[in-house]
Scaffold this motif. Structure first.
Motif, short mmCIF file in Angstrom:
data_model
loop_
_atom_site.label_atom_id
_atom_site.label_comp_id
_atom_site.label_asym_id
_atom_site.label_seq_id
_atom_site.Cartn_x
_atom_site.Cartn_y
_atom_site.Cartn_z
N ALA A 1 40.68 52.50 41.22
CA ALA A 1 39.65 52.44 42.26
C ALA A 1 40.27 52.14 43.62
CB ALA A 1 38.62 51.37 41.90
N ALA A 2 41.28 51.25 43.65
CA ALA A 2 41.94 50.93 44.92
C ALA A 2 42.68 52.14 45.48
CB ALA A 2 42.90 49.76 44.72
N LEU A 3 43.37 52.90 44.60
CA LEU A 3 44.03 54.13 45.05
C LEU A 3 43.01 55.12 45.61
CD1 LEU A 3 46.61 54.69 42.16
CD2 LEU A 3 47.15 54.20 44.56
N TRP A 4 41.88 55.21 44.94
CA TRP A 4 40.81 56.10 45.39
C TRP A 4 40.30 55.66 46.77
CZ3 TRP A 4 35.70 57.03 42.16
CH2 TRP A 4 35.06 58.17 42.65
N CYS A 5 40.34 54.36 47.03
CA CYS A 5 39.92 53.82 48.33
C CYS A 5 40.98 54.01 49.41
CB CYS A 5 39.58 52.34 48.21
SG CYS A 5 38.11 51.99 47.24
N GLY A 6 42.17 54.49 49.02
CA GLY A 6 43.23 54.71 50.00
C GLY A 6 44.14 53.52 50.23
N VAL A 7 44.12 52.54 49.32
CA VAL A 7 44.99 51.37 49.47
C VAL A 7 46.41 51.76 49.08
CG1 VAL A 7 45.42 49.01 48.69
CG2 VAL A 7 43.07 49.84 48.92
N PRO A 8 47.41 51.49 49.93
CA PRO A 8 48.81 51.82 49.59
C PRO A 8 49.25 51.12 48.31
CG PRO A 8 48.60 51.26 51.92
CD PRO A 8 47.28 50.90 51.27
N PRO A 9 50.01 51.80 47.45
CA PRO A 9 50.41 51.21 46.17
C PRO A 9 51.11 49.86 46.30
CG PRO A 9 50.88 53.56 46.20
CD PRO A 9 50.45 53.20 47.58
N LYS A 10 51.90 49.67 47.37
CA LYS A 10 52.67 48.44 47.51
C LYS A 10 51.78 47.22 47.75
CE LYS A 10 56.88 50.64 49.28
NZ LYS A 10 57.85 50.71 50.40
N THR A 11 50.58 47.43 48.24
CA THR A 11 49.70 46.30 48.56
C THR A 11 48.57 46.13 47.57
OG1 THR A 11 48.31 47.67 50.00
CG2 THR A 11 50.20 46.59 51.02
N ILE A 12 48.47 47.03 46.59
CA ILE A 12 47.34 46.98 45.66
C ILE A 12 47.33 45.68 44.87
CG2 ILE A 12 46.43 47.97 43.53
CD1 ILE A 12 46.97 50.71 44.62
N GLU A 13 48.47 45.30 44.31
CA GLU A 13 48.52 44.11 43.44
C GLU A 13 48.09 42.87 44.21
OE1 GLU A 13 51.66 41.71 40.52
OE2 GLU A 13 52.28 43.54 41.58
N THR A 14 48.58 42.72 45.43
CA THR A 14 48.24 41.54 46.23
C THR A 14 46.75 41.51 46.56
OG1 THR A 14 50.44 41.52 47.22
CG2 THR A 14 48.72 40.30 48.37
N LEU A 15 46.21 42.66 46.97
CA LEU A 15 44.80 42.72 47.35
C LEU A 15 43.88 42.51 46.15
CD1 LEU A 15 44.84 45.66 49.94
CD2 LEU A 15 44.57 43.23 50.41
N LEU A 16 44.28 43.03 44.99
CA LEU A 16 43.44 42.84 43.81
C LEU A 16 43.45 41.38 43.35
CD1 LEU A 16 44.10 46.07 41.70
CD2 LEU A 16 42.09 45.49 43.07
N GLN A 17 44.57 40.68 43.58
CA GLN A 17 44.60 39.25 43.25
C GLN A 17 43.65 38.46 44.14
OE1 GLN A 17 48.71 38.13 43.59
NE2 GLN A 17 49.30 39.03 41.61
N GLU A 18 43.43 38.98 45.36
CA GLU A 18 42.51 38.32 46.29
C GLU A 18 41.06 38.75 46.04
OE1 GLU A 18 43.93 39.56 50.04
OE2 GLU A 18 45.76 38.35 49.99
N ALA A 19 40.86 39.85 45.30
CA ALA A 19 39.51 40.38 45.09
C ALA A 19 38.70 39.45 44.20
CB ALA A 19 39.59 41.77 44.47
N GLU A 20 37.40 39.51 44.39
CA GLU A 20 36.48 38.65 43.64
C GLU A 20 35.78 39.46 42.55
OE1 GLU A 20 32.31 36.18 44.39
OE2 GLU A 20 33.35 37.17 46.04
N PRO A 21 35.88 39.05 41.29
CA PRO A 21 35.16 39.76 40.22
C PRO A 21 33.66 39.46 40.32
CG PRO A 21 36.31 37.86 39.33
CD PRO A 21 36.71 37.95 40.76
N ILE A 22 32.86 40.51 40.46
CA ILE A 22 31.41 40.31 40.57
C ILE A 22 30.69 40.71 39.29
CG2 ILE A 22 31.38 40.56 43.07
CD1 ILE A 22 30.59 43.44 42.74
N GLU A 23 31.34 41.53 38.47
CA GLU A 23 30.84 41.88 37.14
C GLU A 23 32.05 42.10 36.25
OE1 GLU A 23 28.01 45.10 36.95
OE2 GLU A 23 27.21 44.64 38.93
N ASP A 24 31.80 42.37 35.00
CA ASP A 24 32.89 42.64 34.07
C ASP A 24 33.63 43.91 34.50
OD1 ASP A 24 34.61 42.68 31.93
OD2 ASP A 24 33.15 43.58 30.55
#
Length: 256
Positions: free
Chosen positions: A26-49
């Protein structure tokens, strides 16, 4: 000799078989560069399963949800933690363990969202291609488009050149018209005009020994005076000019 493979070729092959967890896809689909995906997903908030939200990644949660729904409706094959075995809805996989293969993910986006192809997954040709059109067809259409565009540019230049020529010809015609208006009379034309003037004078003035009813004017000076009174200020109708022209007309008329 066959050209040896390069590092770029190897990366293409590796990415062809790559597997992504759903949030990463989903992050790649949003245009997030691969090098920053892991960091940004760690900061992301789970709102559902299996669905995450990040204020800096637009539509991350919506794309996570759409991908999971496609998997659950058997529209998008998935595996378990990238083990290579594709599973279907009959073999449910927890959302947190779902992984999708890159090529399957691209095929699904191209089929379901042909106008939303991220550059991180699709190259320039793939982004412009529409579903149902092969690369060969697209390249042929693009070549024809480029040819027609060049032809259009050429015709526009030709049209501009013709417009310039038309403008020049119009100016030349105007110059010819002005020159024609100021062109001196030829001898034949001048004789014709003078004869007409003299003939009119004979109608206006009495002839010696003529017993016809009295004309309106008895002398040439009376004609000139009447002309000046009626047409004062007209070009060519000064007293001096009229005297000279009428005298020349009489002389030319008697000599012809």
């Amino acid at each position: 000799m066959t050209k040896p493979s390069t590092a770029d070729d190897c990366q293409i092959l590796q990415s062809y078989h790559a597997y992504y967890p759903v949030p990463t896809a989903a992050a790649l689909w949003c245009g997030v560069p691969p090098k920053t995906i892991e960091t940004l997903l760690q900061e992301a908030e789970p709102i559902e399963d299996g669905i995450f939200h990040h204020p800096e990644i637009a539509c991350l949660d919506e794309r996570c949800r759409v991908i999971h729904e496609a998997i659950e409706q058997d529209q998008l094959p998935c595996g378990r933690l990238g083990n290579g075995q594709l599973l279907h809805s009959q073999d449910p996989v927890p959302r947190a363990m779902r992984t999708i293969q890159r090529r399957d993910f691209k095929d699904w986006i191209e089929r379901e969202f042909p106008a939303d192809k991220p550059s991180l997954l699709f190259d320039a040709v793939e982004r412009q291609r529409r579903s149902g059109i092969s690369v060969e067809t697209f390249l042929a259409l693009k070549a024809e488009h480029d040819r027609l565009e060049k032809q259009l540019i050429k015709q526009k230049r030709r049209c501009k050149r013709l417009q310039g020529q038309k403008k020049s010809l119009k100016a030349h015609c105007h110059q010819l018209e002005e020159a024609q208006q100021h062109r001196p009379l030829g001898e034949r034309a001048e004789t014709t005009y003078l004869n007409i003037i003299a003939a009119l004078m004979e109608l206006l003035l009495p002839s010696p020994g003529d017993s016809s009813p009295a004309p309106r004017f008895r002398r040439q000076a009376d004609v000139i005076e009447a002309l000046l009174a009626r047409h004062e200020g007209k070009p060519g109708l000064s007293q001096r000019t009229l005297q000279a022209k009428l005298a020349a007309a009489n002389q030319r008329f008697r000599a012809s």
